[in-house]
Design an enzyme around this catalytic site. Sequence first.
Site, PDB file in Angstrom:
ATOM      1  N   ASP A 233       0.802  -1.201   0.000  1.00 28.57           N
ATOM      2  CA  ASP A 233       0.000   0.000   0.000  1.00 28.57           C
ATOM      3  C   ASP A 233       0.847   1.269   0.000  1.00 28.57           C
ATOM      4  O   ASP A 233       1.844   1.352   0.706  1.00 28.57           O
ATOM      5  CB  ASP A 233      -0.857  -0.029   1.268  1.00 28.57           C
ATOM      6  CG  ASP A 233      -1.828   1.095   1.317  1.00 28.57           C
ATOM      7  OD1 ASP A 233      -2.727   1.106   0.481  1.00 28.57           O
ATOM      8  OD2 ASP A 233      -1.678   1.972   2.188  1.00 28.57           O
ATOM      9  N   GLU A 306       1.369  -0.279  -4.922  1.00 26.70           N
ATOM     10  CA  GLU A 306       0.369   0.748  -5.192  1.00 26.70           C
ATOM     11  C   GLU A 306       1.055   2.096  -5.169  1.00 26.70           C
ATOM     12  O   GLU A 306       1.653   2.483  -4.176  1.00 26.70           O
ATOM     13  CB  GLU A 306      -0.729   0.754  -4.117  1.00 26.70           C
ATOM     14  CG  GLU A 306      -1.786   1.813  -4.387  1.00 26.70           C
ATOM     15  CD  GLU A 306      -2.461   2.371  -3.136  1.00 26.70           C
ATOM     16  OE1 GLU A 306      -1.766   2.662  -2.143  1.00 26.70           O
ATOM     17  OE2 GLU A 306      -3.686   2.528  -3.162  1.00 26.70           O
TER      18      GLU A 306
HETATM   19  C1  LIG Z   1       1.714   3.147   3.385  1.00 18.87           C
HETATM   20  C2  LIG Z   1       0.343   3.077   3.843  1.00 18.87           C
HETATM   21  O1  LIG Z   1       0.133   2.518   4.849  1.00 18.87           O
HETATM   22  N1  LIG Z   1      -0.558   3.688   3.114  1.00 18.87           N
HETATM   23  C3  LIG Z   1      -1.652   4.107   3.773  1.00 18.87           C
HETATM   24  C4  LIG Z   1      -1.060   5.129   4.570  1.00 18.87           C
HETATM   25  O2  LIG Z   1      -1.998   5.602   5.358  1.00 18.87           O
HETATM   26  C5  LIG Z   1      -3.137   6.134   4.740  1.00 18.87           C
HETATM   27  C6  LIG Z   1      -3.976   6.498   5.807  1.00 18.87           C
HETATM   28  O3  LIG Z   1      -4.225   5.281   6.458  1.00 18.87           O
HETATM   29  C7  LIG Z   1      -3.832   5.128   3.902  1.00 18.87           C
HETATM   30  O4  LIG Z   1      -4.950   5.678   3.247  1.00 18.87           O
HETATM   31  C8  LIG Z   1      -2.844   4.612   2.947  1.00 18.87           C
HETATM   32  O5  LIG Z   1      -3.462   3.653   2.211  1.00 18.87           O
END
Ligand SMILES: CC(=O)N[C@H]1CO[C@H](CO)[C@@H](O)[C@@H]1O
Length: 589
Positions: A233, A306
């Site tokens: 993420d 992502e």
């Molecule tokens: C790196 C990660 O964790 N991405 C997330 C970071 O935090 C924001 C807020 O929670 C998320 O929306 C991201 O997806």
Amino acid sequence: MQQRKQLFAILFLGLALCQGCQDTSTTATTTKDWWETAQFYQIYPRSFMDSDGDGIGDLNGITSKLEYLKELGVTAAWLSPIFTSPMVDFGYDISDFYDIQPEYGTLDDFRALIKKAKELDLKIILDFVPNHSSNESEWFKKSVNREKGYEDYYVWHDGKLNSETGEREPPSNWLQAFRGSAWEWREERQQYYLHQFAVQQVDLNYRNPLVVEQMKRVLRYWLDLGVAGFRCDAVPVLFEIETDENGQYADEEVSGLTDDVDDRSYLKSDLIENRPETIDMSYQWRTVMDDYQRIHGGDTRVLFIETYAPPSYTMQFYGNRSVEGAHLPFNFNLITVVASEGFSASSVKTAVDNWLTNLPAGRTANWVIGNHDQRRAASRYGAANADAMNMLVMILPGASVTYQGEELGMTDGEISWEDTQDPAACNSNSDIYEQFTRDPSRTPFQWTSGTNAGFSTAEKTWLPLAADYETINVETEEAATRSHLKIYKSLIELRKSSATLQTGSTKYGVVSETVFVVKRYLSGSATLLYVANMGTKGITVDLYDFDKTLPTHLTLKIRSLSSSKAENSLFEVTGLSLAAGEALVLSSD
Ligand SMILES: CC(=O)N[C@H]1CO[C@H](CO)[C@@H](O)[C@@H]1O
Ligand SMILES: *[C@@H]1O[C@H](CO)[C@@H](O)[C@H](O)[C@H]1NC(C)=O
Ligand SMILES: *[C@@H]1O[C@H](CO)[C@@H](O)[C@H](O)[C@H]1NC(C)=O
Ligand SMILES: [Ca+2]
Ligand SMILES: [Ca+2]
């Protein structure tokens, strides 16, 4: 050498013949690894299937529906976060990277899910959330207390003394993603910590080798439990710039577009995101995947990234000539370009161009039209174009990703302020929350036309259902002679059986302004042609304007729901009429 020259001449000729359109002829490699032509399916666990009637989807619910995925024909499912979390940001704030959030189930439930998936030959991929942990994590509590080994797990700093007022100030002007400073003071430790998202989402310090090793341990732990890989993420914010020789962090240059000091308005944010160190970290994670396979055998473990960064940054995640990177950095162009230019054949072409013309040689493309952070595809592109877009991602070369419900043509739910759950919306107010909310694409999956769409037996589900569930659902669409679901299934079948789609070359372009065309071709196999009228009026096109080498007639294989043409009939390519939203897959045999 001689052969290569000839091939080059043929390629060159191919390019010369095709004007105003893109041809990405490549030497077809005959063997593709499983993920290169895979159909991935994103499950949002909270909204997929509730097994125990509390109104919230869970792991046992997913397990009970794996047969549905098998029947759809998808290769692998990836699950949005299921780890232990205080749920400040629906699982993107993890307090224990080694355990399951209780409302979703237990580690044993997870083992049962993996076992069932293996029986069905389905792969399971997990979301890896590396940028931060929850402030409720044991790691953070230990770091606050400077416990040995954990002192530098997070990004701590004394801050600066303002020479005029003599007061302590945050180390830099960096802002968090929502509003306000990215630095939070901790009294116990007498230092600030960095949080690029909410104060409860504490940035891990990736310049600390112990953190890097810990996160690799997390990856191996879930690989041991049988997962086929990870989707990482929001990686761009992993690393920030280092402190300078005086131990200070540089300020971002502000844009001057707003006087609001709490508003994120930098000229660029290259001190806190899209750092080169982050790319290197993804290469290290790739090594974890490859080493694991070498030691334990089995199929390739995949790594997805992502990132919503520009192509020059995103493409580096693939690796370079000497290093392997992520198997697939997700391609969001069909979402982002279309959002900024509006939906049309030409914006779709730009989106496809952005990826294919920047794609490094020998790497695999991928196509995404929706996820849990966007409005639903059928709402964004218009319900009339739902099939056209599902077809497109399966006809284009490489892997494609379906967000749960896209196969049904699910549309956005309408969520009142009172029912709003998404923190991004709750942090705003009742007048403006609709610009921020991601709830409309997170409504419960629609299984049947019955109570709670068959998702749950609860009185109240965590989010209300979308209004159209009585007609848009698995049961109804399976029973119908024609439906979005049946079209989706026939697309997957075609993908699996067609050597052209798996390894063929690609040419695409716009004809008559509103019609997007993709040709897939491979010597010795059928040529396939995708034709979609993305305009709002009917039109008759001459496909020789796109490609004069097409056969005069093609056979209709798959058509959008609204199309009234007869399948398996021949159509003349020089005078093909298309209704608004009509999309077809035609074949040379
Ligand atoms: C790196 C990660 O964790 N991405 C997330 C970071 O935090 C924001 C807020 O929670 C998320 O929306 C991201 O997806
Ligand atoms: C986490 O942050 C929240 C909000 O600032 C706070 O209420 C809570 O006490 C914090 N928890 C820990 C363990 O620091
Ligand atoms: C490839 O990436 C590695 C790791 O970041 C880097 O050290 C190397 O110089 C790069 N090689 C090329 C050819 O760009
Ligand atoms: Ca439940
Ligand atoms: Ca960070």
